[in-house]
Design a protein around this motif. Structure first.
Motif, PDB file in Angstrom:
ATOM      1  N   VAL A 185      -4.132  -8.067  -8.283  1.00 47.82           N
ATOM      2  CA  VAL A 185      -3.106  -7.430  -7.458  1.00 47.82           C
ATOM      3  C   VAL A 185      -2.970  -8.229  -6.170  1.00 47.82           C
ATOM      4  O   VAL A 185      -3.978  -8.598  -5.545  1.00 47.82           O
ATOM      5  CB  VAL A 185      -3.480  -5.972  -7.109  1.00 47.82           C
ATOM      6  CG1 VAL A 185      -2.480  -5.381  -6.105  1.00 47.82           C
ATOM      7  CG2 VAL A 185      -3.527  -5.110  -8.363  1.00 47.82           C
ATOM      8  N   LEU A 201      -5.142   1.818  -6.105  1.00 53.03           N
ATOM      9  CA  LEU A 201      -5.276   0.601  -5.298  1.00 53.03           C
ATOM     10  C   LEU A 201      -6.640   0.533  -4.631  1.00 53.03           C
ATOM     11  O   LEU A 201      -7.239  -0.544  -4.523  1.00 53.03           O
ATOM     12  CB  LEU A 201      -4.166   0.533  -4.243  1.00 53.03           C
ATOM     13  CG  LEU A 201      -2.778   0.106  -4.720  1.00 53.03           C
ATOM     14  CD1 LEU A 201      -1.764   0.252  -3.607  1.00 53.03           C
ATOM     15  CD2 LEU A 201      -2.789  -1.334  -5.229  1.00 53.03           C
ATOM     16  N   LEU A 255      -1.520  -7.631  -2.534  1.00 50.07           N
ATOM     17  CA  LEU A 255      -1.078  -6.539  -1.669  1.00 50.07           C
ATOM     18  C   LEU A 255      -0.398  -7.124  -0.442  1.00 50.07           C
ATOM     19  O   LEU A 255      -1.024  -7.858   0.346  1.00 50.07           O
ATOM     20  CB  LEU A 255      -2.285  -5.686  -1.267  1.00 50.07           C
ATOM     21  CG  LEU A 255      -2.028  -4.246  -0.834  1.00 50.07           C
ATOM     22  CD1 LEU A 255      -1.299  -3.461  -1.915  1.00 50.07           C
ATOM     23  CD2 LEU A 255      -3.344  -3.559  -0.479  1.00 50.07           C
ATOM     24  N   SER A 298       0.841  -1.195   0.000  1.00 52.81           N
ATOM     25  CA  SER A 298       0.000   0.000   0.000  1.00 52.81           C
ATOM     26  C   SER A 298       0.878   1.247   0.000  1.00 52.81           C
ATOM     27  O   SER A 298       2.034   1.217   0.418  1.00 52.81           O
ATOM     28  CB  SER A 298      -0.927   0.004   1.207  1.00 52.81           C
ATOM     29  OG  SER A 298      -0.177  -0.052   2.405  1.00 52.81           O
ATOM     30  N   LEU A 332       0.348   0.606 -10.228  1.00 54.19           N
ATOM     31  CA  LEU A 332      -0.917   0.080 -10.728  1.00 54.19           C
ATOM     32  C   LEU A 332      -1.544   1.038 -11.725  1.00 54.19           C
ATOM     33  O   LEU A 332      -2.081   0.617 -12.764  1.00 54.19           O
ATOM     34  CB  LEU A 332      -1.876  -0.180  -9.572  1.00 54.19           C
ATOM     35  CG  LEU A 332      -3.268  -0.700  -9.958  1.00 54.19           C
ATOM     36  CD1 LEU A 332      -3.163  -1.996 -10.765  1.00 54.19           C
ATOM     37  CD2 LEU A 332      -4.128  -0.907  -8.712  1.00 54.19           C
ATOM     38  N   ILE A 353      -8.234  -7.840  -5.642  1.00 48.83           N
ATOM     39  CA  ILE A 353      -7.026  -7.737  -4.816  1.00 48.83           C
ATOM     40  C   ILE A 353      -7.005  -8.859  -3.778  1.00 48.83           C
ATOM     41  O   ILE A 353      -8.004  -9.096  -3.089  1.00 48.83           O
ATOM     42  CB  ILE A 353      -6.949  -6.378  -4.088  1.00 48.83           C
ATOM     43  CG1 ILE A 353      -6.750  -5.236  -5.088  1.00 48.83           C
ATOM     44  CG2 ILE A 353      -5.794  -6.379  -3.088  1.00 48.83           C
ATOM     45  CD1 ILE A 353      -6.571  -3.878  -4.438  1.00 48.83           C
ATOM     46  N   GLY A 401       2.882   1.760  -4.823  1.00 49.80           N
ATOM     47  CA  GLY A 401       1.990   0.720  -5.315  1.00 49.80           C
ATOM     48  C   GLY A 401       0.901   1.287  -6.193  1.00 49.80           C
ATOM     49  O   GLY A 401       0.603   0.750  -7.269  1.00 49.80           O
ATOM     50  N   SER A 402       0.281   2.387  -5.751  1.00 52.37           N
ATOM     51  CA  SER A 402      -0.789   3.006  -6.529  1.00 52.37           C
ATOM     52  C   SER A 402      -0.279   3.555  -7.852  1.00 52.37           C
ATOM     53  O   SER A 402      -0.936   3.426  -8.890  1.00 52.37           O
ATOM     54  CB  SER A 402      -1.456   4.123  -5.724  1.00 52.37           C
ATOM     55  OG  SER A 402      -2.333   3.594  -4.761  1.00 52.37           O
TER      56      SER A 402
END
Length: 258
Positions: A33, A93, A35, A13, A21, A99, A17-18
């Motif tokens: 995904v 995310l 996480l 997170s 993505l 996820i 990560g965002s």
């Protein structure tokens, strides 16, 4: 880009990560995904392991840097961070549906989650160390984006350490195969970053992230053409850790572009 290429992302997170993505969704087909969400107390266990490896004094000085200096650098570079990440969706995310949230990236459920989705590739950016059992169990290629030029700058903050060593020729990012070692897998693509005077310890990894997308594109293009081809650069191999507060002030003069 190759919208037909199916990707699973392994990440954690936060903005990295965002941002990853966001880029993948814009250019490829992200089918899932994973996480990596460490359990409570994992940070303390990490510190204990590091003390065994590096000693109490060095780890204490690393923590002084991380808790005392890093927040100031983050505040100082707030505008620059926003500029570098502009155009990327930093809420991606939260918006993504498929996820798997794992207490550890080495949860056995990760293998089934990935293989059932049948992706063309798994891209890793910002997880814990992946164990051999997971590596061997996943069917598609498993690639990592590493913030450093391997094998010379393995471990963490390869951009910072290259600058501290006045090694501008090796200040960059790598996409490589994941194997059982730490950043030791076969190299697929490497690129250097360009530093500005206003960049610092916080923004180097963001510049590496953007340049890493170019490395990722090159790797995915190879997959699309039917073969990933590792390269060798002949560099020495060294593993780096977080700098101590003494390291930072000693090397500070070399961490600014003149």
């Amino acid at each position: 880009m190759m919208k037909n290429l199916k990707v699973v992302l392994f990440t954690s997170s936060g903005s990295f990560g965002s941002a990853t993505l966001s880029y993948l969704k814009e250019n490829y087909t992200v089918v899932g995904v994973v996480l990596d969400i460490p359990k409570k107390g994992s940070g303390l266990r990490l510190i204990k392991r590091r003390i065994k490896r590096l000693g109490v004094i060095k780890v204490f000085l690393q923590l002084l840097f991380m808790k005392g200096i890093v927040p100031l650098l983050r505040l100082e570079s707030k505008k620059r961070q926003s500029e570098i990440l502009s155009g990327l969706n930093l809420n991606s995310l939260n918006e993504f549906k498929n996820i798997l949230r794992a207490d550890t990236i080495n949860d056995p459920n990760v293998i089934d989650f990935v293989n059932e989705l049948k992706p063309d590739v798994v891209m890793v950016n910002g997880t814990g160390i992946i164990h051999k059992k997971i590596i061997n169990g996943i069917e598609p290629p498993l690639l990592n984006m590493h913030a450093g030029i391997t094998p010379k700058y393995r471990g963490v903050h390869g951009g910072y350490w290259a600058l501290a060593n006045k090694d501008l020729d090796n200040c960059g990012v790598t996409v490589h195969f994941i194997d059982a070692g730490i950043d030791t897998g076969g190299i697929i693509s490497q690129k250097n970053i360009e530093i500005e005077k206003r960049d610092n310890y916080i923004t180097y990894p963001l510049l590496q992230l953007l340049k890493g997308f170019e490395c990722m594109d090159e790797a995915f293009n190879q997959i699309n053409n039917g073969k990933l081809t590792p390269i060798k650069n002949g560099l020495e191999s060294k593993l780096y850790y977080h700098p101590t507060i003494i390291d930072y002030f000693h090397n500070r003069i070399f961490n600014k572009v003149k």
